[in-house]
Design a protein around this motif. Structure first.
Motif, short mmCIF file in Angstrom:
data_model
loop_
_atom_site.label_atom_id
_atom_site.label_comp_id
_atom_site.label_asym_id
_atom_site.label_seq_id
_atom_site.Cartn_x
_atom_site.Cartn_y
_atom_site.Cartn_z
N GLY A 1 -72.26 -2.73 -36.72
CA GLY A 1 -71.33 -1.05 -36.30
C GLY A 1 -72.45 -0.52 -35.34
O GLY A 1 -71.71 0.43 -34.49
N LYS A 2 -73.56 -0.74 -35.09
CA LYS A 2 -74.46 0.22 -34.26
C LYS A 2 -73.94 -0.31 -32.85
O LYS A 2 -73.52 -1.34 -32.43
N ILE A 3 -73.85 0.69 -31.70
CA ILE A 3 -73.60 0.56 -30.33
C ILE A 3 -74.76 0.61 -29.57
O ILE A 3 -75.69 1.77 -29.78
N LEU A 4 -75.29 -0.34 -29.00
CA LEU A 4 -76.75 -0.44 -28.20
C LEU A 4 -76.18 -0.16 -26.57
O LEU A 4 -75.05 -0.66 -26.12
N ASN A 5 -76.80 0.78 -25.95
CA ASN A 5 -76.86 0.70 -24.48
C ASN A 5 -77.26 -0.02 -23.85
O ASN A 5 -78.46 -0.57 -24.12
N LEU A 6 -76.55 -1.06 -23.12
CA LEU A 6 -77.18 -2.09 -22.19
C LEU A 6 -77.41 -1.72 -20.73
O LEU A 6 -78.57 -1.74 -20.27
N VAL A 7 -76.56 -0.96 -20.18
CA VAL A 7 -76.74 -0.35 -18.82
C VAL A 7 -76.43 0.93 -18.78
O VAL A 7 -75.01 1.18 -19.14
N SER A 8 -76.98 2.12 -18.43
CA SER A 8 -76.46 3.42 -18.31
C SER A 8 -76.83 3.95 -17.02
O SER A 8 -78.13 4.05 -16.68
N ASP A 9 -76.07 3.99 -16.32
CA ASP A 9 -76.24 4.52 -14.48
C ASP A 9 -75.49 5.64 -14.32
O ASP A 9 -74.33 5.56 -13.87
N LEU A 10 -75.87 6.75 -14.57
CA LEU A 10 -75.14 8.23 -14.26
C LEU A 10 -74.76 8.32 -12.70
O LEU A 10 -73.73 8.73 -12.34
N GLU A 11 -75.84 8.05 -11.97
CA GLU A 11 -75.49 8.05 -10.48
C GLU A 11 -74.46 7.63 -9.96
O GLU A 11 -73.54 7.86 -8.97
N SER A 12 -74.29 6.05 -10.50
CA SER A 12 -73.32 5.35 -9.83
C SER A 12 -72.11 5.20 -10.60
O SER A 12 -70.84 4.52 -10.43
N GLY A 13 -72.23 5.82 -11.93
CA GLY A 13 -71.16 5.74 -12.80
C GLY A 13 -70.68 4.61 -13.42
O GLY A 13 -69.46 4.25 -13.62
N ILE A 14 -71.64 3.67 -13.59
CA ILE A 14 -71.33 2.38 -14.23
C ILE A 14 -72.11 2.49 -15.70
O ILE A 14 -73.30 3.03 -15.90
N TYR B 1 -86.28 1.05 -30.15
CA TYR B 1 -85.12 0.41 -29.95
C TYR B 1 -83.87 1.49 -30.30
O TYR B 1 -82.86 1.33 -29.79
N LYS B 2 -84.36 2.35 -31.44
CA LYS B 2 -83.15 3.20 -31.87
C LYS B 2 -82.96 4.16 -30.81
O LYS B 2 -81.72 4.59 -30.98
N ALA B 3 -83.85 4.54 -30.02
CA ALA B 3 -83.46 5.24 -28.94
C ALA B 3 -82.31 5.04 -27.99
O ALA B 3 -81.54 5.66 -27.06
N TYR B 4 -81.90 3.58 -28.09
CA TYR B 4 -80.54 3.15 -27.25
C TYR B 4 -79.42 2.97 -27.94
O TYR B 4 -78.47 2.50 -27.53
N PHE B 5 -79.58 3.68 -29.38
CA PHE B 5 -78.26 3.92 -29.91
C PHE B 5 -77.33 4.73 -29.42
O PHE B 5 -77.65 5.97 -28.89
N VAL B 6 -76.00 4.67 -29.29
CA VAL B 6 -75.21 5.71 -28.45
C VAL B 6 -73.87 5.94 -29.62
O VAL B 6 -73.42 4.99 -30.41
N PRO B 7 -73.32 7.01 -29.66
CA PRO B 7 -72.23 7.24 -30.86
C PRO B 7 -70.96 6.42 -30.44
O PRO B 7 -70.23 6.22 -31.55
N GLN B 8 -70.62 6.30 -29.19
CA GLN B 8 -69.31 5.93 -28.88
C GLN B 8 -69.50 4.65 -27.81
O GLN B 8 -70.53 4.46 -27.37
N LEU B 9 -68.47 3.76 -27.79
CA LEU B 9 -68.41 2.57 -27.11
C LEU B 9 -68.47 3.07 -25.52
O LEU B 9 -68.93 2.29 -24.59
N TYR B 10 -67.99 4.37 -25.02
CA TYR B 10 -68.24 4.74 -23.97
C TYR B 10 -69.18 5.80 -23.61
O TYR B 10 -68.91 6.78 -22.75
N SER B 11 -70.26 6.08 -24.35
CA SER B 11 -71.26 7.06 -24.24
C SER B 11 -72.32 6.85 -23.36
O SER B 11 -72.97 5.41 -23.92
N PHE B 12 -72.54 7.43 -22.35
CA PHE B 12 -73.72 7.33 -21.50
C PHE B 12 -74.96 7.50 -22.41
O PHE B 12 -75.12 8.53 -23.28
N LEU B 13 -76.10 6.71 -22.03
CA LEU B 13 -77.48 7.21 -22.71
C LEU B 13 -77.98 8.30 -22.00
O LEU B 13 -78.14 8.24 -20.79
#
Length: 946
Positions: A725-738, A931-943
């Motif tokens: 159930g936990k959601i892990l952020n793999l890539v979070s790039d706010l500048e390029s919006g990906i 590693y817990k710092a990479y948990f995000v609340p939703q599938l489309y949440s930025f880190l």
């Protein structure tokens, strides 16, 4: 013809129909497909190799079934071999049958060591031609073309004994394109024959498929053989015409013969057409051919007694050799030991972080000794690090001591054969220092041969090591039959017939002679020497060869047959009148490249570099110092065939791409869903591919992260122990919006009190397009604003949404491409539904590309900026197969363990073992923070990283 083209486009859009065609127009339609007669004068037109497009659904984008958009009209290969010099032309003509522009791809494989000499293409009447430029000039043109959005590409080296040449062009509906590639290579004699290999991979049925090989050998052919072609599918199709000095092999299967089965649309032409032959040799002194201002001397004496050999086998038994590599190495060594002759002497040195010897001195190869050596090898258990320096110095000491004590036959040959799969990790680590140590200690009568197993080994280092010490290096491909490759290489050096071979020519008559002094000559091989001749001072060229055989000192003389050769070649239209010049250039450039890698000073290296560059330009060939620029008359589109910095296996090209290429492992002539060819990090289950695995980051199974660091050339592994159930952020790039996130699912029940977790759902978000793509093990959902559309894993389809392209390959992969430059791939990993523990899961491939911003983060995104690491103090661990070491990274010292993880890209069932250094405690110290710092609340949440 324009009227016909328009009519065909209308036909493709509106499904196949029956219609009347005038008899005079039938040939025009036949060029584009098949005509089925339904009634007198009434035909149904069926485009070759094509299924018709069908719109499926989706307001936010068009979803189209997988189709063959381009017809391969002709595929022709022509090779001419004149006195061992082979010139090959590959030509393909394709037609765009689609009502939309399509990407026509020219994808061929050429032998490693071949020089590309020309490439051209004609696109709907516009011809692009090639010119050779100095590499920096070529790269500048490439950069300019890319900056202006023009088609631009480079050539990239691929697998095994072949190089991949691939280019792509976008063509309009109804348009035709013709590609033509020229390359040349020298045929080297191995194990008593020459092999000419043509890799035929048209990718689909060709209306006209022709392969012709002409062989012209003035010495006469002793035998010629074409092994079974493509698993016997084309039994009897190759037609062989052989005379005394000439042969012609013709392979022209019809469309019906090309089909895998009578009702199949797939082609059976996928593999190699091999021609094997040897020539007559009446003179022991060889054949001396003079033609067009150059001479070539061929020397391959047989029927001589073998020279006794003193041989040291130096075998890497470090932890990375564990498994199939060690098993097959042992199998090969047992056969090799059985092949030793009674007069030979030998020993075995094996090494990991320590160095051991079966015997500390050489022993005769008696039955008793070889049996004992085999028992010793069978008991080896790989573990620990790699101390190459100490192992080689031990082998050199054993041979030097035996020689100094007078224990070696003065007429014998001394060899060291090193077998290793990795870089040094223990003892002396600096490669240049190891090379210097070996050079300083090895005596002039010893030759060092190096065999590098697998793709991770530093083959350049092994090549320099052997070239510097009278030997050669060869790569052994770990995903092939390692045992047979080892045995085949040994067979090439198992029978020394001559040593200290020296070729002498009159100084006033010849110049620019290639290497003319050779340490050893082995049975079944051939020595070639070439040079320029001075016609004003040449009446007849004479050669004197001196050498030492098993029984005596030899002096061999031969005279060139000048007039007869010119008369013979002038009567054959397929003979290459330029073969002597090409062969001399080929030998000279390869010799200079080897000298350049061993140049003692920067000034010497610059001098050799200038010579190679000038020769490359003069002879119009792609070498490691030149590039091939391809442009039209207006010069407004460019591509670049760019040879690599010196390989790795030889000299013909490292091929890579700045333009669009097909992701398919099977070459195609059109790809409606192009992706950029970029090294791709991997998460989850891997894609099965036929090319050698690229170094990538990946996550396997529960999940095991494997991060490849290209600067350090190390694999670093860690686990993330979390809960379903936990959601892990793999890539979070706010500048390029990906954004890329993954949600975990759990196994059906714990295994060894630990519940395994996998990626069961992945979410991609492209902010600039407001595009969300959710991929689960059940389906694929695309959302853009208020519009949604869905696909099943049972579909094969393409979804086009402005800048985003989504392609689904049935029950296998989803590929997501942004701007045709950045590509993500997701693999579906199915398990047996009734499996007591495992569940279906996903794998994801994320490209490490400069398209991400410098501030990209996430469990994988952070490694787009590679951290500096240092691994030292390697020592045995609690488990003998898993040595321990200290890794210094980000100011911390971490205990790491060397082990094996699975890579399923080349074997989806069993996987391939990947050696890596494992970081404990969920990657603590290697990843930023916990590693817990990479948990995000939703599938489309930025880190939100600090």
């Amino acid at each position: 013809m324009k009227r016909l083209t328009c009519f065909l486009i209308w036909l493709f859009v509106s499904e196949a129909r029956a219609f009347e065609i005038p008899t005079s127009r039938l040939p025009e339609f036949a060029e584009y497909g098949d005509l089925v007669e339904l009634a007198p004068g009434k035909f149904q037109f069926v485009p070759e190799n094509r299924r018709y497009q069908r719109s499926v659904s989706g307001e936010s984008g068009e979803i189209v079934e997988d189709v063959d958009q381009v017809t391969l009209y002709s595929y022709k290969v022509q090779s001419t071999i004149t006195s061992r010099m082979a010139s090959t032309v590959i030509q393909a003509r394709v037609v765009n049958n689609s009502p939309q522009p399509q990407n026509a791809v020219f994808d061929v494989q050429i032998p490693k060591g071949a020089f590309i000499s020309n490439f051209s293409m004609t696109v709907d009447g516009t011809t692009f031609t090639s010119s050779i430029k100095e590499k920096t000039v070529g790269r500048a043109l490439y950069s300019q073309a890319r900056a202006k959005g023009k088609t631009a590409g480079l050539v990239r080296g691929r697998a095994l004994d072949m190089e991949n040449f691939k280019t792509e062009v976008n063509i309009l509906p109804g348009a035709k394109v013709q590609f033509e590639l020229h390359y040349q290579e020298v045929k080297w004699r191995k194990l008593g024959s020459y092999e000419h290999r043509l890799h035929l991979q048209p990718g689909r049925l060709a209306k006209h498929l022709e392969v012709d090989v002409w062989i012209i050998e003035p010495q006469g052919m002793r035998f010629l053989h074409v092994p079974d072609t493509f698993d016997g599918h084309f039994d009897g199709v190759p037609v062989i015409s052989k005379g005394h000095q000439k042969a012609h092999i013709s392979f022209k299967p019809t469309v019906a013969q090309q089909r895998k089965c009578s009702s199949c649309s797939e082609t059976a032409v996928d593999g190699e057409l091999v021609v094997m032959y040897d020539v007559n040799r009446e003179e022991k002194a060889g054949e001396l051919e003079v033609f067009n201002g150059y001479f070539v001397h061929y020397f391959a004496p047989d029927n001589m007694d073998p020279i006794p050999k003193n041989i040291l086998f130096v075998i890497d038994v470090s932890g990375s050799m564990w498994g199939i590599k060690m098993k097959q190495t042992v199998e090969a060594m047992k056969t090799i030991l059985d092949d030793l002759r009674a007069e030979d002497q030998f020993s075995v040195v094996d090494f990991n972080h320590n160095v051991r010897a079966w015997r500390n001195d050489l022993v005769s190869a008696t039955k008793t000794q070889t049996v004992d050596a085999k028992k010793y090898i069978e008991k080896i258990q790989p573990s620990g690090g790699t101390n190459i320096n100490e192992a080689l110095l031990r082998a050199i000491f054993i041979l030097n001591e035996a020689n100094n004590l007078g224990l070696l036959d003065p007429n014998s040959v001394s060899l060291i054969i090193l077998v290793s799969d990795g870089d040094p990790t223990v003892g002396e680590l600096k490669l240049s220092k190891i090379q210097k140590n070996v050079k300083q200690n090895i005596q002039d009568n010893i030759s060092l041969f190096s065999l590098g197993i697998g793709f991770d080994v530093d083959y350049d280092f092994l090549k320099r090591l052997s070239n510097d010490n009278r030997g050669i290096a060869q790569r052994i491909y770990g995903n092939q039959d390692t045992s047979s490759q080892l045995k085949k290489f040994y067979n090439q050096v198992s029978t020394p017939l001559l040593r200290n071979v020296q070729f002498n020519y009159p100084h006033m008559s010849v110049m620019d002679v290639t290497q003319n002094s050779f340490h050893n000559y082995f049975g079944g091989s051939e020595i070639m020497v070439a040079g320029k001749v001075n016609p004003d001072k040449l009446d007849q060229l004479q050669s004197i060869i001196t050498a030492t055989s098993a029984n005596t000192e030899l002096v061999l003389e031969t005279l060139a047959e000048m007039d007869d050769l010119e008369d013979f070649l002038s009567k054959d239209k397929h003979a290459d009148p330029d073969f002597t010049r090409k062969l001399w250039a080929y030998l000279t450039i390869n010799q200079l490249l080897a000298e350049r890698s061993l140049a003692p000073t920067a000034a010497a290296k610059r001098k050799i570099t200038r010579t190679i560059l000038q020769m490359s330009l003069d002879h119009h060939i792609v070498t490691p110092l030149t590039s091939m620029v391809i442009e039209n008359e207006a010069g407004d589109e460019r591509m670049l065939a760019d040879s690599p910095p010196q390989d790795h296996s030889c000299c013909s090209g490292a091929l890579y791409y700045g333009s669009k290429v097909s992701p398919s492992s099977v070459p195609s002539w059109a790809n409606p869903a192009p992706t950029a060819m970029i090294p791709m990090p991997v998460i989850g289950a891997p894609v099965v591919e036929t090319t050698p695995p690229t170094h990538v980051m990946r996550v396997e199974n529960d999940p095991h992260f494997i991060i490849y660091l290209p600067n350090s050339q190390k694999n670093i592994c860690f686990n993330i122990d979390s809960e379903p159930g936990k959601i892990l952020n793999l890539v979070s790039d706010l500048e390029s919006g990906i954004l890329v996130n993954g949600q975990l699912v759990g196994a059906k029940k714990p295994k060894n009190k630990k519940l395994s977790t996998y990626f069961g759902k992945l979410g991609f978000y492209f902010q600039s397009e407001d595009m969300k793509i959710e991929i689960s093990t059940e389906n694929i959902t695309l959302s853009r604003g208020s519009h949604r559309s869905s696909l099943s894993w049972s579909d094969t389809a393409h979804v086009i949404n402005q800048r985003v392209l989504v392609s689904v390959k049935k029950v296998r992969t989803v590929t997501i491409t942004l701007d045709r430059e950045m590509s993500f791939s997701v693999l579906l990993h199915r398990v047996w539904k009734k499996h007591p523990t495992n569940v279906d899961f996903l794998g994801i491939y994320i490209p490490p590309t400069n398209k991400f911003s410098p501030n990209a983060h996430g469990l994988l995104g952070q490694f787009m900026n590679e951290p500096k690491i240092h691994i030292f103090n390697e020592r045995p661990g609690k488990d003998p197969a898993k040595p321990e070491a200290i890794m210094e990274v980000k100011g911390q010292k971490l205990l790491v363990t060397r082990g094996l993880q699975k890579d399923y890209r080349t074997d989806q069932v069993s996987g391939t073992d990947v050696p890596c250094w494992f970081v404990h405690n969920s990657g603590k110290g290697f990843i930023d923070g916990q590693y817990k710092a990479y948990f995000v609340p939703q599938l489309y949440s930025f880190l939100k990283w600090p």
